[in-house]
Design a protein around this motif. Structure first.
Motif, PDB file in Angstrom:
ATOM      1  N   THR A  86      -6.029  -8.394  -2.070  1.00 57.58           N
ATOM      2  CA  THR A  86      -7.413  -8.405  -2.322  1.00 57.58           C
ATOM      3  C   THR A  86      -8.247  -7.783  -1.580  1.00 57.58           C
ATOM      4  N   HIS A  87      -9.342  -7.572  -1.769  1.00 54.94           N
ATOM      5  CA  HIS A  87     -10.455  -6.789  -0.836  1.00 54.94           C
ATOM      6  C   HIS A  87      -9.942  -5.327  -1.073  1.00 54.94           C
ATOM      7  N   GLY A  88      -9.772  -5.002  -2.350  1.00 52.72           N
ATOM      8  CA  GLY A  88      -9.303  -3.427  -2.719  1.00 52.72           C
ATOM      9  C   GLY A  88     -10.265  -2.509  -2.439  1.00 52.72           C
ATOM     10  N   ASP A  89     -11.676  -3.085  -2.560  1.00 55.86           N
ATOM     11  CA  ASP A  89     -12.750  -2.207  -2.239  1.00 55.86           C
ATOM     12  C   ASP A  89     -12.979  -1.510  -0.907  1.00 55.86           C
ATOM     13  N   GLN A  90     -12.252  -2.233  -0.019  1.00 52.61           N
ATOM     14  CA  GLN A  90     -12.357  -1.902   1.315  1.00 52.61           C
ATOM     15  C   GLN A  90     -11.183  -1.002   1.752  1.00 52.61           C
ATOM     16  N   LEU A  91     -10.265  -0.273   0.732  1.00 52.86           N
ATOM     17  CA  LEU A  91      -9.251   0.465   1.075  1.00 52.86           C
ATOM     18  C   LEU A  91      -9.925   1.694   1.276  1.00 52.86           C
ATOM     19  N   GLU A  92     -11.065   2.084   0.673  1.00 53.58           N
ATOM     20  CA  GLU A  92     -11.997   3.282   0.951  1.00 53.58           C
ATOM     21  C   GLU A  92     -11.443   4.594   0.676  1.00 53.58           C
ATOM     22  N   GLY A  93     -10.583   4.590  -0.785  1.00 54.96           N
ATOM     23  CA  GLY A  93      -9.816   5.705  -0.946  1.00 54.96           C
ATOM     24  C   GLY A  93      -8.463   5.811  -0.360  1.00 54.96           C
ATOM     25  N   LYS A  94      -8.088   5.031   0.572  1.00 54.39           N
ATOM     26  CA  LYS A  94      -6.693   5.078   1.177  1.00 54.39           C
ATOM     27  C   LYS A  94      -5.732   4.387   0.091  1.00 54.39           C
ATOM     28  N   ALA A  95      -4.547   4.668   0.214  1.00 55.37           N
ATOM     29  CA  ALA A  95      -3.404   4.130  -0.722  1.00 55.37           C
ATOM     30  C   ALA A  95      -3.120   2.990  -0.095  1.00 55.37           C
ATOM     31  N   VAL A  96      -2.803   1.865  -0.827  1.00 54.51           N
ATOM     32  CA  VAL A  96      -2.195   0.486  -0.243  1.00 54.51           C
ATOM     33  C   VAL A  96      -0.790   0.876   0.162  1.00 54.51           C
ATOM     34  N   GLU A  97       0.005   1.890  -0.230  1.00 51.02           N
ATOM     35  CA  GLU A  97       1.322   2.126   0.060  1.00 51.02           C
ATOM     36  C   GLU A  97       1.295   2.611   1.803  1.00 51.02           C
ATOM     37  N   GLU A  98       0.145   3.253   2.154  1.00 48.86           N
ATOM     38  CA  GLU A  98       0.144   3.333   3.563  1.00 48.86           C
ATOM     39  C   GLU A  98       0.032   2.273   4.305  1.00 48.86           C
ATOM     40  N   LEU A  99      -0.772   1.091   3.824  1.00 51.26           N
ATOM     41  CA  LEU A  99      -0.834   0.081   4.436  1.00 51.26           C
ATOM     42  C   LEU A  99       0.462  -0.686   4.747  1.00 51.26           C
ATOM     43  N   ILE A 100       1.365  -0.768   3.664  1.00 52.54           N
ATOM     44  CA  ILE A 100       2.751  -1.350   3.518  1.00 52.54           C
ATOM     45  C   ILE A 100       3.781  -0.603   4.450  1.00 52.54           C
ATOM     46  N   GLN A 101       3.617   0.676   4.249  1.00 54.19           N
ATOM     47  CA  GLN A 101       4.469   1.701   5.216  1.00 54.19           C
ATOM     48  C   GLN A 101       4.171   1.316   6.881  1.00 54.19           C
ATOM     49  N   GLY A 102       2.937   1.042   6.898  1.00 52.12           N
ATOM     50  CA  GLY A 102       2.547   1.048   8.292  1.00 52.12           C
ATOM     51  C   GLY A 102       2.826  -0.214   8.884  1.00 52.12           C
ATOM     52  N   ASN A 103       3.478  -1.104   8.461  1.00 51.91           N
ATOM     53  CA  ASN A 103       3.871  -2.349   8.963  1.00 51.91           C
ATOM     54  C   ASN A 103       5.254  -2.874   8.593  1.00 51.91           C
ATOM     55  N   CYS A 104       6.217  -2.848   9.325  1.00 52.74           N
ATOM     56  CA  CYS A 104       7.660  -3.243   9.113  1.00 52.74           C
ATOM     57  C   CYS A 104       7.768  -4.534   8.522  1.00 52.74           C
ATOM     58  N   ARG A 105       7.162  -5.426   8.899  1.00 55.52           N
ATOM     59  CA  ARG A 105       7.201  -6.808   8.577  1.00 55.52           C
ATOM     60  C   ARG A 105       6.638  -6.923   6.883  1.00 55.52           C
ATOM     61  N   LEU A 106       5.767  -6.399   6.722  1.00 58.23           N
ATOM     62  CA  LEU A 106       5.130  -6.502   5.306  1.00 58.23           C
ATOM     63  C   LEU A 106       5.835  -5.717   4.257  1.00 58.23           C
ATOM     64  N   ARG A 107       6.274  -4.373   4.897  1.00 62.79           N
ATOM     65  CA  ARG A 107       7.239  -3.466   4.201  1.00 62.79           C
ATOM     66  C   ARG A 107       8.503  -4.325   3.479  1.00 62.79           C
ATOM     67  N   ASP A 108       9.031  -5.001   4.509  1.00 64.05           N
ATOM     68  CA  ASP A 108      10.197  -5.806   4.311  1.00 64.05           C
ATOM     69  C   ASP A 108      10.008  -7.021   3.245  1.00 64.05           C
ATOM     70  N   LEU A 109       8.837  -7.805   3.321  1.00 66.07           N
ATOM     71  CA  LEU A 109       8.372  -8.637   2.245  1.00 66.07           C
ATOM     72  C   LEU A 109       8.251  -7.898   1.122  1.00 66.07           C
ATOM     73  N   VAL A 110       7.721  -7.098   0.879  1.00 66.79           N
ATOM     74  CA  VAL A 110       7.559  -6.360  -0.633  1.00 66.79           C
ATOM     75  C   VAL A 110       8.689  -5.927  -0.886  1.00 66.79           C
ATOM     76  N   GLN A 111       9.685  -5.492  -0.263  1.00 65.59           N
ATOM     77  CA  GLN A 111      10.993  -5.139  -0.494  1.00 65.59           C
ATOM     78  C   GLN A 111      11.937  -6.397  -0.984  1.00 65.59           C
ATOM     79  N   GLN A 112      11.749  -7.426  -0.230  1.00 65.27           N
ATOM     80  CA  GLN A 112      12.284  -8.832  -0.756  1.00 65.27           C
ATOM     81  C   GLN A 112      11.620  -9.029  -2.068  1.00 65.27           C
ATOM     82  N   CYS A 113      10.614  -8.779  -2.540  1.00 63.59           N
ATOM     83  CA  CYS A 113      10.018  -8.993  -3.790  1.00 63.59           C
ATOM     84  C   CYS A 113      10.321  -8.074  -4.917  1.00 63.59           C
TER      85      CYS A 113
END
Length: 429
Positions: free
Chosen positions: A318-345
């Motif tokens: 949520t709060h996609g408006d606060q990405l300010e042009g950045k891709a959410v993929e950058e957020l995911i790749q920048g955090n290994c725990r979050l990246r693992d959770l996305v992969q599990q899903c």
């Protein structure tokens, strides 16, 4: 949203002479399988044929008559596992073919044998296909009247929750019997309605996301650390021409509720959208730090619902408006725990801007992702039985842990007693 063209795999199972091959020919509208009366099964291996039927790609698997085959039980099991792995990659339904004739002891034993081979989980996707509908017409009997003539058959139909259909395989001209079967299956296994459960901690925008999906304010939504939602609640609306139900749940780590009450209330979400949710949206805010609390969420979800829940889950940012042009993929790749959770899903994620509720494209895109996920899972939804199985497994694990702890204490107590006796023996000597 445009209707998805769903591929459908139909597996024909039953006794020799029940009309499996003839039914496969009726479904495909051509002479795809060899069909004749014989004292032994005409089909000795699984035969596979495909055709576009009623605008959908249908693949039919014709199997041997398992009670009149030269195959051993082990060979039958190996055959099943070999082809089921392939056909269950998409939406797969099992058709238990039974003649609309006397439901004999032999046929009942065949049904029991097939049920054992399939296992309990696959029985949820099993339908009864009655053949020889022409004979019912000649005797002026409806299928319901025929079923009610036999108590064992009536119990079988009840067991399968009235999932049955009738074929007259002697009909040569195109008829609506195949269309009727496919419509029944797709309406039940792949319904147009969608049931969604929102999971996440307080303040991430779960309730606001629910309102965005429904296109109207149904859930109370405030940006605060303490959860506004104290009990799971459901709301429904028509979204893009389909019925959508959303269940909002209390936030994980809600401090104003007892932990056991909080967990029970979140688990109740599965039951209030009966017969079960099609997807769980695990909600995170794009502007948050992935703290120790967030890292605990996957473990809490697995403890409550079982590991299988992640097959039915999508990460919703949520709060996609606060990405300010950045891709959410950058957020995911920048955090290994979050990246693992996305992969599990299964790599599934989506972004919402809850300030732009009129932007229905973001909702339609989410529904499309949900549809794709359901198709990948072979259709269906997360059922009550799955959470009950997960809770039973958790109870058994806890009971085992307590038994082991008690045994450890007993061993330690016995060891202390022995040591004390040895000391007393040494003093006496």
């Amino acid at each position: 949203m445009a209707e998805m063209i769903i591929g459908l795999n139909l597996v024909l199972l039953g006794n020799m002479g029940a009309g499996k091959s003839a039914s496969g020919n009726t479904i495909l509208g051509r002479q795809a399988f060899e069909s004749k009366k014989s004292s032994r099964s005409v089909t000795q291996d699984v035969a596979v044929e495909s055709e576009t039927v009623c605008g959908r790609r249908v693949t039919v698997y014709d199997t041997p008559g398992f009670c009149h085959t030269e195959l051993s039980v082990l060979e039958i099991q190996q055959m099943l596992e070999r082809f089921l792995q392939r056909c269950e990659s998409g939406l797969c339904v099992f058709l238990l073919v039974i003649k609309a004739d006397r439901f004999t002891k032999e046929e009942r034993e065949t049904v029991e044998k097939i049920e054992k081979l399939l296992g309990e989980k696959r029985l949820e996707k099993t339908w009864i296909l009655f053949t020889r509908g022409d004979e019912l017409e000649e005797e002026n009997l409806t299928i319901n009247e025929f079923i009610n003539l036999s108590e064992p058959l009536k119990r079988l139909v009840q067991k399968y929750e009235q999932r049955y259909h009738v074929f007259n395989n002697k009909k040569k001209e195109p008829s609506d019997q195949v269309q009727g079967l496919l419509t029944k299956i797709l309406n039940l296994e792949y319904p147009s309605s969608r049931r969604i459960v929102l999971l996440g901690k307080s303040g991430v925008g779960k309730s606001a996301a629910g309102n965005t999906i429904l296109g109207q304010k149904e859930f109370r939504s405030e940006q605060r650390m303490s959860s506004v939602t104290r009990e799971s609640s459901v709301a429904q609306a028509t979204v893009s021409g389909r019925s959508v139900s959303v269940v909002d749940t209390p936030g994980f780590f809600e401090t104003q509720m007892k932990p056991e009450d909080l967990m029970a209330e979140i688990a109740r979400s599965v039951y209030i959208c009966s017969p079960g949710p099609h997807t769980f949206l695990i909600v995170f805010a794009v502007n948050m730090w992935f703290t120790e609390q967030e890292q605990q969420i996957p473990q809490i979800i697995e403890m409550m619902f079982g590991q299988e829940l992640l097959k039915y889950s999508i990460i919703l940012f949520t709060h996609g408006d606060q990405l300010e042009g950045k891709a959410v993929e950058e957020l995911i790749q920048g955090n290994c725990r979050l990246r693992d959770l996305v992969q599990q899903c299964g790599g599934r994620f989506h972004v919402f801007n809850n300030k732009a509720q009129n932007n229905r494209e973001q909702v339609n895109d989410l529904l499309q992702k949900i549809d794709s996920m359901i198709e990948q899972n072979g259709g269906g939804h997360y059922s009550h039985q799955r959470i009950e199985n997960a809770q039973r497994f958790r109870r058994e694990e806890e009971e085992q842990r307590q038994r082991e702890e008690e045994e450890r204490r007993q061993r330690e107590e016995e060891e202390r007693t022995r040591e004390e006796k040895q000391k007393e023996s040494c003093v006496c000597s």
